[in-house]
Write a protein that holds these residues in place. Structure first.
Motif, mmCIF file in Angstrom:
data_model
loop_
_atom_site.group_PDB
_atom_site.id
_atom_site.type_symbol
_atom_site.label_atom_id
_atom_site.label_comp_id
_atom_site.label_asym_id
_atom_site.label_seq_id
_atom_site.Cartn_x
_atom_site.Cartn_y
_atom_site.Cartn_z
ATOM 1 N N GLY A 155 0.804 -1.208 0.000
ATOM 2 C CA GLY A 155 0.000 0.000 0.000
ATOM 3 C C GLY A 155 0.842 1.264 0.000
ATOM 4 N N GLN A 156 0.169 2.366 0.233
ATOM 5 C CA GLN A 156 0.818 3.663 0.293
ATOM 6 C C GLN A 156 -0.056 4.604 1.109
ATOM 7 O OE1 GLN A 156 0.747 4.270 -4.030
ATOM 8 N NE2 GLN A 156 -0.610 6.014 -3.698
ATOM 9 N N PRO A 157 0.532 5.665 1.660
ATOM 10 C CA PRO A 157 -0.281 6.610 2.441
ATOM 11 C C PRO A 157 -1.207 7.392 1.520
ATOM 12 C CG PRO A 157 1.938 7.452 2.168
ATOM 13 C CD PRO A 157 1.949 6.052 1.628
ATOM 14 N N PRO A 158 -2.330 7.881 2.038
ATOM 15 C CA PRO A 158 -3.268 8.626 1.195
ATOM 16 C C PRO A 158 -2.678 9.914 0.650
ATOM 17 C CG PRO A 158 -3.868 8.799 3.511
ATOM 18 C CD PRO A 158 -2.800 7.753 3.427
ATOM 19 N N ALA A 159 -1.763 10.537 1.399
ATOM 20 C CA ALA A 159 -1.107 11.781 0.994
ATOM 21 C C ALA A 159 -0.084 12.133 2.062
ATOM 22 C CB ALA A 159 -2.115 12.918 0.832
ATOM 23 N N THR A 160 0.799 13.090 1.754
ATOM 24 C CA THR A 160 1.701 13.639 2.761
ATOM 25 C C THR A 160 1.350 15.088 3.085
ATOM 26 O OG1 THR A 160 3.267 14.212 1.004
ATOM 27 C CG2 THR A 160 3.622 12.120 2.171
ATOM 28 N N ASP A 161 0.347 15.623 2.413
ATOM 29 C CA ASP A 161 -0.093 16.999 2.620
ATOM 30 C C ASP A 161 -1.617 16.990 2.723
ATOM 31 O OD1 ASP A 161 -0.961 19.711 2.243
ATOM 32 O OD2 ASP A 161 0.952 20.178 1.287
ATOM 33 N N PRO A 162 -2.188 17.568 3.777
ATOM 34 C CA PRO A 162 -3.650 17.533 3.938
ATOM 35 C C PRO A 162 -4.405 18.215 2.799
ATOM 36 C CG PRO A 162 -2.639 19.034 5.523
ATOM 37 C CD PRO A 162 -1.526 18.266 4.888
ATOM 38 N N ARG A 163 -3.736 19.054 2.032
ATOM 39 C CA ARG A 163 -4.386 19.707 0.905
ATOM 40 C C ARG A 163 -4.545 18.767 -0.288
ATOM 41 N NH1 ARG A 163 -0.299 24.687 0.583
ATOM 42 N NH2 ARG A 163 1.066 22.840 0.624
ATOM 43 N N LEU A 165 -5.513 15.393 0.099
ATOM 44 C CA LEU A 165 -6.195 14.183 0.543
ATOM 45 C C LEU A 165 -7.210 13.718 -0.496
ATOM 46 C CD1 LEU A 165 -6.836 14.982 4.307
ATOM 47 C CD2 LEU A 165 -5.246 13.295 3.366
ATOM 48 N N PRO A 166 -7.376 12.396 -0.634
ATOM 49 C CA PRO A 166 -8.369 11.868 -1.568
ATOM 50 C C PRO A 166 -9.784 12.103 -1.058
ATOM 51 C CG PRO A 166 -7.404 10.087 -0.299
ATOM 52 C CD PRO A 166 -6.626 11.328 0.050
ATOM 53 N N THR A 167 -10.725 12.028 -1.951
ATOM 54 C CA THR A 167 -12.127 12.260 -1.574
ATOM 55 C C THR A 167 -12.777 11.019 -0.982
ATOM 56 O OG1 THR A 167 -12.801 11.724 -3.835
ATOM 57 C CG2 THR A 167 -12.412 14.056 -3.310
ATOM 58 N N ARG A 168 -12.133 9.890 -1.075
ATOM 59 C CA ARG A 168 -12.681 8.668 -0.498
ATOM 60 C C ARG A 168 -11.574 7.882 0.197
ATOM 61 N NH1 ARG A 168 -13.885 4.868 -5.836
ATOM 62 N NH2 ARG A 168 -11.746 4.865 -6.659
ATOM 63 N N ASP A 169 -11.979 6.937 1.018
ATOM 64 C CA ASP A 169 -11.019 6.140 1.776
ATOM 65 C C ASP A 169 -10.157 5.316 0.836
ATOM 66 O OD1 ASP A 169 -9.670 5.144 3.913
ATOM 67 O OD2 ASP A 169 -11.231 3.742 4.556
ATOM 68 N N THR A 170 -8.934 5.064 1.257
ATOM 69 C CA THR A 170 -8.000 4.276 0.465
ATOM 70 C C THR A 170 -7.591 3.027 1.232
ATOM 71 O OG1 THR A 170 -6.132 5.538 1.355
ATOM 72 C CG2 THR A 170 -7.116 6.323 -0.701
ATOM 73 N N ALA A 171 -6.878 2.148 0.556
ATOM 74 C CA ALA A 171 -6.394 0.928 1.194
ATOM 75 C C ALA A 171 -5.384 1.268 2.278
ATOM 76 C CB ALA A 171 -5.768 0.013 0.155
ATOM 77 N N LEU A 192 3.115 -2.295 11.249
ATOM 78 C CA LEU A 192 2.324 -1.101 11.503
ATOM 79 C C LEU A 192 1.357 -0.927 10.341
ATOM 80 C CD1 LEU A 192 1.747 1.641 12.957
ATOM 81 C CD2 LEU A 192 3.606 2.611 11.577
ATOM 82 N N GLU A 193 0.061 -0.917 10.636
ATOM 83 C CA GLU A 193 -0.955 -0.736 9.604
ATOM 84 C C GLU A 193 -1.758 0.521 9.922
ATOM 85 O OE1 GLU A 193 -5.044 -2.916 8.140
ATOM 86 O OE2 GLU A 193 -3.252 -4.178 8.405
ATOM 87 N N VAL A 194 -1.732 1.476 9.000
ATOM 88 C CA VAL A 194 -2.423 2.742 9.223
ATOM 89 C C VAL A 194 -3.217 3.122 7.981
ATOM 90 C CG1 VAL A 194 -0.832 3.680 10.942
ATOM 91 C CG2 VAL A 194 -0.331 3.987 8.513
ATOM 92 N N ARG A 195 -4.225 3.948 8.200
ATOM 93 C CA ARG A 195 -5.004 4.505 7.109
ATOM 94 C C ARG A 195 -5.492 5.883 7.525
ATOM 95 N NH1 ARG A 195 -8.672 -0.145 6.075
ATOM 96 N NH2 ARG A 195 -9.221 1.064 4.225
ATOM 97 N N LEU A 196 -6.124 6.582 6.624
ATOM 98 C CA LEU A 196 -6.560 7.946 6.882
ATOM 99 C C LEU A 196 -7.494 8.004 8.088
ATOM 100 C CD1 LEU A 196 -6.348 10.832 5.698
ATOM 101 C CD2 LEU A 196 -8.467 10.329 4.445
ATOM 102 N N ASP A 197 -7.191 8.910 9.029
ATOM 103 C CA ASP A 197 -8.045 9.099 10.197
ATOM 104 C C ASP A 197 -9.133 10.114 9.852
ATOM 105 O OD1 ASP A 197 -9.024 10.116 12.815
ATOM 106 O OD2 ASP A 197 -7.409 8.866 13.618
ATOM 107 N N PRO A 198 -10.394 9.829 10.194
ATOM 108 C CA PRO A 198 -11.462 10.802 9.911
ATOM 109 C C PRO A 198 -11.246 12.147 10.585
ATOM 110 C CG PRO A 198 -12.380 8.659 10.493
ATOM 111 C CD PRO A 198 -10.914 8.592 10.782
ATOM 112 N N ASP A 199 -10.577 12.156 11.729
ATOM 113 C CA ASP A 199 -10.305 13.391 12.462
ATOM 114 C C ASP A 199 -8.915 13.893 12.076
ATOM 115 O OD1 ASP A 199 -9.985 15.478 14.189
ATOM 116 O OD2 ASP A 199 -10.193 14.296 16.026
ATOM 117 N N GLN A 200 -8.860 14.910 11.236
ATOM 118 C CA GLN A 200 -7.584 15.430 10.755
ATOM 119 C C GLN A 200 -7.035 16.575 11.614
ATOM 120 O OE1 GLN A 200 -5.436 14.419 8.017
ATOM 121 N NE2 GLN A 200 -6.646 12.612 8.569
#
Length: 254
Positions: A155-163, A165-171, A192-200
């Motif tokens: 996998g990969q992180p959803p982004a490294t910059d909050p600006r 971020l994808p519009t939907r959840d990612t793997a 370590l398994e992480v994904r986008l947190d709803p609370d940014q």
């Protein structure tokens, strides 16, 4: 005994202390332009868990060796050090927090090399999932220095910059955690398994691996002298502390 700031006594590690004081002054100047975070100013908040591997090689550090029987919840922040826009290369930072007996425990990774001597150097990368993320400065374990590293397994992180971020959840982004002596080979011990947190909101995510150590970690005097003056200058003592979210039990049918 060290004061609450984690800064070592003035009589110890004079060279590292001089370097730490110079770095603190530089951070103070930069903070006037980029308040409240002089570096890693924008970050993406991630949530997930750590799972220890069976049969891992001991490290002489309780965090590694005393493997929990259940996954450990984490909250993390992924960022670019200078804030350069992708795809420009930048030093990637991944800070991870978990809870130990009601207190925070922090690990601060940054993109480094894999082998000696580059495991002690910061390296710029375009993409976080292609970086090796090390702690750069060793913990003092029962058997000597202990380094930690994280590298992407899938996998990969959803982004490294909050600006961005994808519009939907990612793997999920899955990383293998490893440990090594200062010069030795790496040994995997956890995932370590992480994904986008709803609370940014990241106001409570100011990390400090010395004031919030992992279990069993001690710190060399020269490490405290080199790094803590900067942290004390830019992090308020009364800053809020965000802890990992507690997993909710699965709903059951009636």
């Amino acid at each position: 005994m060290n004061p609450p700031t984690g800064i070592t006594s003035p009589t110890r590690a004079p060279v590292a202390r001089a370097a730490g004081s110079a770095l603190a002054r530089a951070f103070t100047v930069v903070q006037r332009l980029r308040n409240p975070r002089p570096i890693h100013s924008r970050g993406v908040v991630l949530g997930g868990e750590m799972r220890w591997l069976q049969g891992a090689r001991p490290a002489g550090l309780a965090f590694v060796d005393d493997a929990p029987t259940r996954p450990v919840p984490v909250v993390a922040r992924l960022s670019r050090s200078l804030g350069l826009p992708a795809p420009l290369p930048d030093v990637i930072g991944l800070a991870v927090r978990f809870e130990v007996a009601g207190r925070p425990a922090d690990i601060e990774f940054a993109s480094t090399g894999w082998n000696v001597p580059l495991r002690f150097a910061l390296l710029a990368h375009r993409r976080a999932e292609r970086a090796r993320l090390g702690i750069l400065l060793p913990y003092r374990g029962d058997r000597g220095p202990v380094l930690l590293i994280a590298r992407t397994r899938s996998g990969q992180p959803p982004a490294t910059d909050p600006r961005e971020l994808p519009t939907r959840d990612t793997a999920p982004w899955v990383l293998t955690l490893g440990h090594a002596t200062a010069w030795g080979p790496w040994h995997p011990f956890a995932e370590l398994e992480v994904r986008l947190d709803p609370d940014q909101a990241d106001e409570g995510l100011r990390f400090d691996a010395i004031r919030h150590p992992v279990p069993g970690a001690r710190t060399y005097a020269w490490v405290r002298a080199a790094r803590q003056p900067s942290y004390v200058r830019v992090q308020p003592d009364d800053a809020p502390i965000r802890m990992p979210a507690t997993p909710q039990p699965a709903a059951t049918g009636t």
